[in-house]
Design an enzyme around this catalytic site. Structure first.
Site, PDB file in Angstrom:
ATOM      1  N   LYS A   1     -21.162  -3.168 -10.115  1.00  0.00           N
ATOM      2  CA  LYS A   1     -21.444  -1.734 -10.256  1.00  0.00           C
ATOM      3  C   LYS A   1     -20.391  -1.179 -11.201  1.00  0.00           C
ATOM      4  CE  LYS A   1     -22.551   2.350  -7.552  1.00  0.00           C
ATOM      5  NZ  LYS A   1     -21.669   3.327  -8.172  1.00  0.00           N
TER       6      LYS A   1
ATOM      7  N   CYS B   1      27.825  -5.628  -4.748  1.00  0.00           N
ATOM      8  CA  CYS B   1      27.064  -4.637  -3.969  1.00  0.00           C
ATOM      9  C   CYS B   1      26.231  -5.369  -2.916  1.00  0.00           C
ATOM     10  CB  CYS B   1      26.149  -3.843  -4.892  1.00  0.00           C
ATOM     11  SG  CYS B   1      24.882  -2.888  -4.027  1.00  0.00           S
TER      12      CYS B   1
ATOM     13  N   CYS C   1      26.390   0.860  -1.924  1.00  0.00           N
ATOM     14  CA  CYS C   1      27.801   0.485  -1.985  1.00  0.00           C
ATOM     15  C   CYS C   1      28.662   1.572  -2.623  1.00  0.00           C
ATOM     16  CB  CYS C   1      27.970  -0.813  -2.766  1.00  0.00           C
ATOM     17  SG  CYS C   1      27.747  -0.614  -4.535  1.00  0.00           S
TER      18      CYS C   1
ATOM     19  N   CYS D   1      25.631   4.321  -6.197  1.00  0.00           N
ATOM     20  CA  CYS D   1      24.726   3.406  -5.506  1.00  0.00           C
ATOM     21  C   CYS D   1      24.576   3.810  -4.040  1.00  0.00           C
ATOM     22  CB  CYS D   1      25.264   1.980  -5.608  1.00  0.00           C
ATOM     23  SG  CYS D   1      24.296   0.804  -4.652  1.00  0.00           S
TER      24      CYS D   1
ATOM     25  N   CYS E   1      23.263  -0.275 -10.552  1.00  0.00           N
ATOM     26  CA  CYS E   1      24.510  -0.253  -9.804  1.00  0.00           C
ATOM     27  C   CYS E   1      25.434  -1.261 -10.496  1.00  0.00           C
ATOM     28  CB  CYS E   1      24.251  -0.674  -8.361  1.00  0.00           C
ATOM     29  SG  CYS E   1      25.728  -1.239  -7.499  1.00  0.00           S
TER      30      CYS E   1
ATOM     31  N   TYR F   1     -29.172  -1.669 -17.440  1.00  0.00           N
ATOM     32  CA  TYR F   1     -29.507  -2.403 -16.213  1.00  0.00           C
ATOM     33  C   TYR F   1     -30.848  -2.009 -15.601  1.00  0.00           C
ATOM     34  CZ  TYR F   1     -26.975   1.742 -14.527  1.00  0.00           C
ATOM     35  OH  TYR F   1     -26.507   3.005 -14.331  1.00  0.00           O
TER      36      TYR F   1
ATOM     37  N   ASP G   1     -18.225   1.462 -13.282  1.00  0.00           N
ATOM     38  CA  ASP G   1     -17.723   2.781 -12.943  1.00  0.00           C
ATOM     39  C   ASP G   1     -17.692   3.633 -14.204  1.00  0.00           C
ATOM     40  OD1 ASP G   1     -16.924   4.591 -11.143  1.00  0.00           O
ATOM     41  OD2 ASP G   1     -14.888   3.798 -10.870  1.00  0.00           O
TER      42      ASP G   1
ATOM     43  N   LYS H   1     -20.113  -1.615  -1.679  1.00  0.00           N
ATOM     44  CA  LYS H   1     -18.866  -1.144  -2.279  1.00  0.00           C
ATOM     45  C   LYS H   1     -17.683  -2.073  -1.986  1.00  0.00           C
ATOM     46  CE  LYS H   1     -18.743   2.538  -4.017  1.00  0.00           C
ATOM     47  NZ  LYS H   1     -19.005   3.949  -3.742  1.00  0.00           N
TER      48      LYS H   1
ATOM     49  N   GLU I   1     -25.325  -7.434  -9.412  1.00  0.00           N
ATOM     50  CA  GLU I   1     -24.675  -6.938 -10.635  1.00  0.00           C
ATOM     51  C   GLU I   1     -23.404  -6.183 -10.283  1.00  0.00           C
ATOM     52  OE1 GLU I   1     -27.526  -4.254 -12.336  1.00  0.00           O
ATOM     53  OE2 GLU I   1     -28.950  -5.858 -12.779  1.00  0.00           O
TER      54      GLU I   1
END
Ligand code: IVH
Length: 668
Positions: free
Chosen positions: A115, A432, A412, A409, A427, A227, A117, A315, A113
């Site tokens: 898990k 550039c 450049c 920038c 920019c 479950y 959270d 896990k 199944e």
């Protein structure tokens, strides 16, 4: 029984029926207004006859008066926690331990199944009626959250009669959680109301369930899957799978992704499968639970130090972790956008080492207040670029300063501008060097013109040495040019020149994608290439005409026009064509089993989300609608389907299960 009483009971049955259709089966039979009318009628009758109000009435789901503190509930049977396995070897060791303990050599079947959270809960039903709901707490004693739990529409207030009678007292255990989509909507709502944001779905679920004011819980989009069970005097089930089927039969929601594997190897295969598609599940899952399927074995195995010997949580590699921001720098992208990027103390996440994370844009930096020197939570989920989630302000060093993107920038020194209504800074210099590099890299990348090796390894050097100034320059490179590069041999240089030559005849969709038009990805490039047989005809198309192409809306049409209206881009395309680049026309779409067909989905899918299934069907040229008619070609039937499956049968419309859908999607 009075007629009022009769009507009240009828209304309660109807409302619970429609709750289930709406919240569990995702397939309502009546409109929201019709539902509201039933609900109002019941509420009015109950107001007129307060003596007839019972705790299992759906009107009681809206939450009651706030309490000062939760009462305590002592679990008759402690709610244990799970031992963990972090790799396949540890999962195999679990299986060996089980067999050793049971003194058997044959294969053990495992329930597998996701898990979830969230927050563990127990709900007690006496004579089929919900009496008490509590949190897991410390496993022995939890908090009485009955009022809060009953606000969750999928928690039945009464069990549904099934083939097997339910035990007189049934203690079911499960997890309250929040789906990712619901979590994002909740946080948006919180932000609009200037309320506190939740860090993740787990916190949002826990915070919502443990509300002293249950009317607040009632407004939170919580879900639950059951479950397991607590103490049972005479269990009517033989296996865990059997147990879950009975819970579902009695109206308790269970996870459709649960499966049973005949042995540990196949259980591990299911783990791998869930790991690979964890991001397509609609909720967060931090692993997979293996449970010995045979309940008699479970009983013999018992527990050790608060863990059942018969189960283990295998896990997934963690996707979030804390590390330090060493530096924040602006990175200039292909279109000139400046992205703040954090250089991190390297950390292992989701099975890879992460040393950089994106901060997205200035607004995000401001919102999260990320600074150099901060300890931050970093997240790397699936294929998504690692990102900084939040700062741990308790660990902020004394002398930090807020970060701001530069006005010029960093590559450049040209001016940086923020366009009206846009979150990003750009920019402004088309030439550039950073933009040029990124444009060339994109042009040569695998999904674009696929010039092997150039993009990742040599663009920077070629540009830095002044050998390559723009995309057309690729086609002017000579063998001599390559010899200026580090570790370049005759053979490698030849290979590059060949690869560059070969790219001249790539398909037109690759060419369109390679140009890097804003909002035009591979998919749209293909649709455009199918519609326009030559590059010239695409160049000449006006915005109105472009909007006639499937999936092209006003915004995309604008991007395409803007791109070709820029003289630099027009020159670029012409230059490429004159250098011998000859994009190959793409034939119009071949009819597939999906294109032009109409689909309706019903019930829960397990392998992919509804949204994903719908998107993929549309991408393959299918239409997805919500009502079944004679014009429907296929009804996709998931778990616990609704009336649409019946309707399909009545009308003789073809139905497909999830497996058949996947096959169809994967067909060439
Ligand atoms: S079985 C004794 N199944 O994980 C068996 N637990 O550390 C324990 N959880 O407190 C529960 N998904 O809150 C089980 N499919 C699942 C689960 C699950 C999440 C949580 C549960 C429990 C914790 C165990």
């Amino acid at each position: 029984m009075s007629s009022v009483e009769n009507r009240i009971q009828e209304l309660r049955r109807l409302i619970e029926h429609h709750n289930r259709r709406y919240h569990v089966l995702d397939d309502p039979e009546i409109s929201d207004e019709a539902y509201d009318r039933l609900f109002r009628e019941l509420r009015d009758l109950e107001t007129a006859h307060p003596e007839l109000v019972t705790p299992d009435s759906p009107t009681q789901r809206v939450g009651g008066k706030p309490v000062d503190e939760f009462g305590q509930v002592t679990h008759r049977q402690p709610m244990l926690s799970l031992d963990n396995a972090f790799n396949e070897e540890e999962a195999l060791e679990f299986d060996r331990r089980v067999k050793r303990f049971l003194a058997i050599q044959s294969d053990i079947a495992y329930a597998v199944e996701p898990k979830l959270d969230g927050l563990g809960v127990e709900v007690v039903f006496e004579d089929g009626r919900l009496t008490v709901g509590s949190t897991r707490g410390d496993g022995e004693v939890g908090e009485n959250v009955t009022a809060n739990l009953t606000t969750i529409r999928t928690v039945p207030l009464r069990l549904r009669p099934g083939k097997t009678p339910w035990p007189e007292r049934l203690e079911v255990r499960g997890e309250v959680f929040m789906k990712r989509g619901a979590f994002e909507r909740l946080n948006r709502r919180q932000a609009e109301g200037s309320q506190k944001l939740f860090a993740n779905p787990r916190n949002a679920a826990a915070g919502s369930l443990r509300q002293l004011d249950s009317s607040v819980t009632a407004r939170r989009p919580l879900s639950v899957f059951f479950y397991g069970v607590g103490k049972l005097d005479t269990p009517p089930f033989r296996t865990h799978g059997d147990l879950l089927r009975h819970l579902a039969e009695w109206g308790l929601p269970t996870n459709p992704a649960n499966q049973v594997a005949p042995d540990i190897q196949r259980a591990i295969a299911l783990y791998r499968d869930l790991l690979a598609r964890r991001h397509t599940l609609p909720y967060d899952s931090d692993g997979v639970v293996f449970k010995v399927n045979d309940l008699a074995y479970q009983h013999r195995l018992g527990e050790v130090s608060r863990h059942p010997r018969w189960a283990v949580a295998f896990k997934f590699p963690s996707e979030e972790g804390q590390t330090r921001v060493l530096r924040i720098q602006a990175q200039v992208g292909r279109t000139g956008v400046l992205t703040p990027v954090a250089t991190l103390e390297p950390i292992r996440l989701g099975g890879a080492t992460v040393s950089r994370a994106t901060l997205h844009n200035q607004d995000e930096v401001d919102r999260k207040d990320v600074r150099e020197g901060d300890w931050v939570t970093v997240r790397r989920a699936g294929d998504v670029i690692p990102e900084v989630v939040r700062v741990d302000f308790s660990r902020r060093p004394a002398d930090t300063t807020a970060y701001r993107l530069p006005d010029t920038c960093p590559e450049c020194a040209a001016a940086v501008q923020r366009e009206e209504g846009e979150a990003v800074f750009r920019c402004t210099n088309f030439h550039c060097i950073a933009q040029v590099k990124e444009r060339i890299r994109h042009y040569a990348s695998r999904d674009a013109m696929d010039i092997e090796g150039i993009g990742d390894r040599f663009t920077d050097q070629l540009v830095a040495k002044g050998l390559l100034k723009d995309i057309p320059g690729l086609y002017r490179l000579t063998k001599d040019d390559f010899f200026h590069l580090d570790r370049m041999g005759d053979k490698l240089a030849r290979n590059f020149l060949d690869a560059i030559q070969a790219s001249k005849r790539r398909s037109a969709d690759r060419f369109i994608f390679a140009l890097g038009i804003r909002n035009v990805g591979s998919h749209l490039s293909l649709l455009l290439a199918q519609r326009y047989s030559s590059v010239e005809s695409l160049l000449a198309a006006g915005a109105d005409e472009l909007q006639g192409v499937r999936e092209v809306g006003p915004e995309v049409a604008r991007s395409i026009r803007d791109f070709f209206d820029l003289p630099e881009n027009l020159t670029l395309v012409r230059e490429l064509l004159s250098l011998g680049v000859a994009p190959q026309p793409v034939p119009p779409p071949r009819a597939t089993a999906i294109s032009g067909k109409t689909f309706v989905l019903t019930g829960e899918l397990t392998g992919l989300t509804r949204e994903e299934a719908e998107r993929r069907l549309r991408e393959a040229g299918g239409r997805v609608t919500s009502t079944v008619s004679r014009k429907t070609d296929y009804v996709i039937v998931g778990a616990a389907p609704g009336s649409k499956a019946r309707k399909a049968q009545q009308l003789g419309v073809k139905t497909l299960d999830e497996e058949a859908l996947i096959k169809l999607l994967e067909m060439p």
